[in-house]
Design a protein around this motif. Structure first.
Motif, PDB file in Angstrom:
ATOM      1  N   MET A 206       0.504  -0.984  -0.047  1.00 27.09           N
ATOM      2  CA  MET A 206       0.358   0.153   0.038  1.00 27.09           C
ATOM      3  C   MET A 206       0.799   1.189  -0.187  1.00 27.09           C
ATOM      4  N   LYS A 207       0.508   2.364  -1.269  1.00 31.02           N
ATOM      5  CA  LYS A 207       1.137   3.429  -0.996  1.00 31.02           C
ATOM      6  C   LYS A 207       0.283   5.048  -1.089  1.00 31.02           C
ATOM      7  N   PRO A 208       1.249   5.209  -0.334  1.00 29.65           N
ATOM      8  CA  PRO A 208       0.160   7.106  -0.617  1.00 29.65           C
ATOM      9  C   PRO A 208       0.194   7.352  -1.985  1.00 29.65           C
ATOM     10  N   LEU A 209      -0.307   8.300  -2.122  1.00 33.71           N
ATOM     11  CA  LEU A 209      -1.394   8.453  -3.846  1.00 33.71           C
ATOM     12  C   LEU A 209       0.501   9.460  -3.808  1.00 33.71           C
ATOM     13  N   ARG A 210       1.221  10.148  -3.201  1.00 28.51           N
ATOM     14  CA  ARG A 210       2.299  11.172  -3.406  1.00 28.51           C
ATOM     15  C   ARG A 210       3.390  10.666  -4.394  1.00 28.51           C
ATOM     16  N   ASP A 211       3.667   9.255  -2.994  1.00 31.48           N
ATOM     17  CA  ASP A 211       5.004   8.313  -3.713  1.00 31.48           C
ATOM     18  C   ASP A 211       4.417   8.007  -5.102  1.00 31.48           C
ATOM     19  N   ILE A 212       3.133   7.478  -5.763  1.00 32.62           N
ATOM     20  CA  ILE A 212       2.863   6.661  -6.680  1.00 32.62           C
ATOM     21  C   ILE A 212       3.630   7.860  -7.736  1.00 32.62           C
ATOM     22  N   LEU A 213       2.861   9.107  -7.519  1.00 34.16           N
ATOM     23  CA  LEU A 213       2.575  10.050  -8.417  1.00 34.16           C
ATOM     24  C   LEU A 213       4.206  10.563  -8.713  1.00 34.16           C
ATOM     25  N   LEU A 214       5.164  10.567  -7.714  1.00 28.50           N
ATOM     26  CA  LEU A 214       6.458  11.269  -7.612  1.00 28.50           C
ATOM     27  C   LEU A 214       7.112   9.617  -8.601  1.00 28.50           C
ATOM     28  N   ASN A 215       6.345   9.119  -7.583  1.00 24.71           N
ATOM     29  CA  ASN A 215       7.297   7.517  -8.560  1.00 24.71           C
ATOM     30  C   ASN A 215       7.099   7.520 -10.131  1.00 24.71           C
ATOM     31  N   ARG A 216       6.331   7.951 -10.348  1.00 29.77           N
ATOM     32  CA  ARG A 216       5.914   7.559 -11.637  1.00 29.77           C
ATOM     33  C   ARG A 216       6.944   8.369 -12.640  1.00 29.77           C
ATOM     34  N   HIS A 217       7.107   9.511 -12.624  1.00 28.24           N
ATOM     35  CA  HIS A 217       7.804  10.765 -13.160  1.00 28.24           C
ATOM     36  C   HIS A 217       9.128  10.834 -12.416  1.00 28.24           C
ATOM     37  N   ARG A 218       9.362   9.630 -11.942  1.00 28.44           N
ATOM     38  CA  ARG A 218      10.494   9.820 -11.307  1.00 28.44           C
ATOM     39  C   ARG A 218      12.068   9.913 -12.739  1.00 28.44           C
ATOM     40  N   SER A 219      11.386   9.691 -13.939  1.00 29.70           N
ATOM     41  CA  SER A 219      12.258   9.075 -15.043  1.00 29.70           C
ATOM     42  C   SER A 219      12.707  10.534 -15.754  1.00 29.70           C
ATOM     43  N   VAL A 220      12.345  11.767 -15.153  1.00 28.69           N
ATOM     44  CA  VAL A 220      11.916  13.408 -15.875  1.00 28.69           C
ATOM     45  C   VAL A 220      13.123  13.446 -14.882  1.00 28.69           C
ATOM     46  N   GLU A 221      13.750  13.107 -14.166  1.00 24.58           N
ATOM     47  CA  GLU A 221      14.452  14.116 -13.311  1.00 24.58           C
ATOM     48  C   GLU A 221      16.173  14.325 -13.801  1.00 24.58           C
ATOM     49  N   PRO A 222      16.511  13.328 -14.783  1.00 19.87           N
ATOM     50  CA  PRO A 222      18.211  13.930 -15.304  1.00 19.87           C
ATOM     51  C   PRO A 222      17.244  14.825 -16.041  1.00 19.87           C
ATOM     52  N   LYS A 223      15.838  15.064 -17.117  1.00 18.33           N
ATOM     53  CA  LYS A 223      15.992  16.171 -17.736  1.00 18.33           C
ATOM     54  C   LYS A 223      16.035  17.830 -17.178  1.00 18.33           C
ATOM     55  N   LEU A 224      15.467  17.320 -15.953  1.00 14.95           N
ATOM     56  CA  LEU A 224      14.680  18.608 -14.978  1.00 14.95           C
ATOM     57  C   LEU A 224      16.710  19.308 -14.632  1.00 14.95           C
ATOM     58  N   ASP A 225      17.330  18.297 -13.981  1.00 14.01           N
ATOM     59  CA  ASP A 225      18.628  18.539 -13.615  1.00 14.01           C
ATOM     60  C   ASP A 225      19.491  19.154 -14.785  1.00 14.01           C
ATOM     61  N   ARG A 226      19.172  18.493 -16.078  1.00  9.97           N
ATOM     62  CA  ARG A 226      19.646  18.986 -17.356  1.00  9.97           C
ATOM     63  C   ARG A 226      19.480  21.044 -18.210  1.00  9.97           C
ATOM     64  N   MET A 227      17.539  20.672 -17.100  1.00 13.61           N
ATOM     65  CA  MET A 227      17.694  22.239 -17.556  1.00 13.61           C
ATOM     66  C   MET A 227      18.174  22.893 -16.709  1.00 13.61           C
ATOM     67  N   TRP A 228      18.527  22.507 -15.000  1.00 13.00           N
ATOM     68  CA  TRP A 228      19.160  23.772 -14.667  1.00 13.00           C
ATOM     69  C   TRP A 228      20.721  23.927 -14.675  1.00 13.00           C
ATOM     70  N   ASN A 229      21.193  22.561 -15.355  1.00 16.10           N
ATOM     71  CA  ASN A 229      22.909  23.044 -15.804  1.00 16.10           C
ATOM     72  C   ASN A 229      23.043  23.935 -17.120  1.00 16.10           C
TER      73      ASN A 229
ATOM     74  N   SER B 224       5.546  20.431 -20.276  1.00 18.54           N
ATOM     75  CA  SER B 224       5.539  20.768 -18.282  1.00 18.54           C
ATOM     76  C   SER B 224       7.028  20.718 -17.945  1.00 18.54           C
ATOM     77  N   LEU B 225       8.119  20.411 -19.088  1.00 16.09           N
ATOM     78  CA  LEU B 225       9.176  21.021 -18.547  1.00 16.09           C
ATOM     79  C   LEU B 225       9.334  22.690 -18.823  1.00 16.09           C
ATOM     80  N   ASP B 226       8.593  22.810 -19.923  1.00 15.88           N
ATOM     81  CA  ASP B 226       8.911  24.559 -20.766  1.00 15.88           C
ATOM     82  C   ASP B 226       8.139  24.664 -18.934  1.00 15.88           C
ATOM     83  N   LEU B 227       7.560  24.353 -18.232  1.00 17.27           N
ATOM     84  CA  LEU B 227       6.428  25.572 -17.441  1.00 17.27           C
ATOM     85  C   LEU B 227       7.470  25.656 -16.978  1.00 17.27           C
TER      86      LEU B 227
END
Lengths: 140, 184
Positions: A1-24, B48-51
């Motif tokens: 059993m998982k809380p909704l928050r964990d489900i949501l965050l886990n589903r999108h964890r694959s985007v983290e490298p893209k977010l890091d690239r956005m930062w850099n 979403s990334l853009d936003l």
């Protein structure tokens, strides 16, 4: 059993490298006040945007207009003589032609010169005031 | 559920002073929840990334307008929410849904139920979540992803507290019904 928050965050964890690239690549340079790579090519971006939004959607119309212009320019070039060609076509005047030209100018000058006289004559022929007229005229 | 609130020590004051490390720390803290929120509303990865990027750029530029450092999270989500609204307007989509929800009757129910979801239910819950009307989805996401209070959600979404309460109630009820149906 998982809380909704964990489900949501886990589903999108694959985007983290893209977010890091956005930062850099974008956010950190923005924060340091450096121009982002895409800003350097702003002219190129504007050009591409214009191409994409203005020209490419109506490419046939633009191509047609371009063809018309090319035809007009070609026709214009073919039908007008170049100055050098025109100059080469013009022959220098002969002595007789030159003499005729002088004669024409002289005649023209004669014709123009007396133009002021008729107006004077006409003015003179106009009747003056009655008081200026000779008395004999009234007697008759 | 882990406690994710604005009570945690965030280097907002340093960020306000222009400290790049503080901003990086804030980015790392909020990047994924913010992305999840935006993605679940606009349903397109690149948009979403853009936003998210635009949200952080706006935050860099307008941090001086943040009155209380403790409200940084809700302020940041508020910017993202506005970006999503601009995106919806651009697409000119879902307007009907938003208007419909604005007229939802208020119900005085602050259901403390925490949705615990079994693994086999996940896909269905996500599907249902995506089918919720945008205002309900938005309220539910803000409630579950960042545990914002009703007042904070109201401030982020620009709605009345009662309206937010009502939206949350309907969203939770719909999800709970689904979970009950799927229970053995």
């Amino acid at each position: 059993m998982k809380p909704l928050r964990d489900i949501l965050l886990n589903r999108h964890r694959s985007v983290e490298p893209k977010l890091d690239r956005m930062w850099n690549e974008t956010l950190a340079p923005e924060l340091r006040g450096e121009p982002a790579p895409e800003r350097r090519n702003v002219l190129l971006a504007v050009g591409l945007k214009l191409w994409g939004e203005l020209i490419w959607p109506s490419r046939r119309v633009w191509a047609g207009l371009a063809c018309v212009w090319v035809l007009l320019i070609a026709w214009n070039t073919a039908s007008t003589d170049e100055p050098q060609r025109v100059a080469s076509k013009t022959e220098p005047p002969t002595g007789m032609e030159f003499q005729a030209l002088i004669e024409q100018r002289r005649m023209l000058a004669q014709l123009i010169e007396p133009t002021s006289e008729p107006s004077d004559k006409r003015r003179r022929s106009l009747p003056g005031p009655r008081s200026d007229r000779p008395v004999g005229v009234f007697a008759a | 559920m882990p406690v994710v609130t604005e009570r945690e020590q965030l280097p907002v004051a340093q960020a306000r002073a222009g400290n790049a490390e503080a901003w990086e720390s804030l980015f790392r803290r909020y990047r994924l929840p913010l992305y999840v929120y935006v993605f679940e509303l606009v349903r397109d990865e690149q948009t979403s990334l853009d936003l998210v990027q635009e949200t952080f750029i706006n935050a860099f530029r307008h941090i001086a307008t943040l009155r209380e450092d403790s409200k940084f999270g809700s302020w940041l989500f508020g910017i993202a929410h506005q970006k999503c609204i601009q995106q919806w307007r651009k697409r000119d989509r879902d307007v009907g849904l938003r208007e419909e929800l604005a007229a939802t009757p208020e119900i005085g129910d602050n259901d403390p139920l925490e949705l615990l979801i079994r693994e086999e239910q996940e896909a269905n819950v996500m599907k249902l979540l995506s089918e919720l009307p945008l205002p309900q989805r938005s309220a539910l996401l803000l409630h579950f992803v960042e545990e914002f209070s009703l007042e904070e959600i109201a401030r982020i979404t620009g709605a009345q507290v009662g309206t937010v309460k009502s939206r949350l109630h309907y969203a939770k009820r719909t999800l709970r019904q689904l979970l009950e149906k799927q229970s053995p």
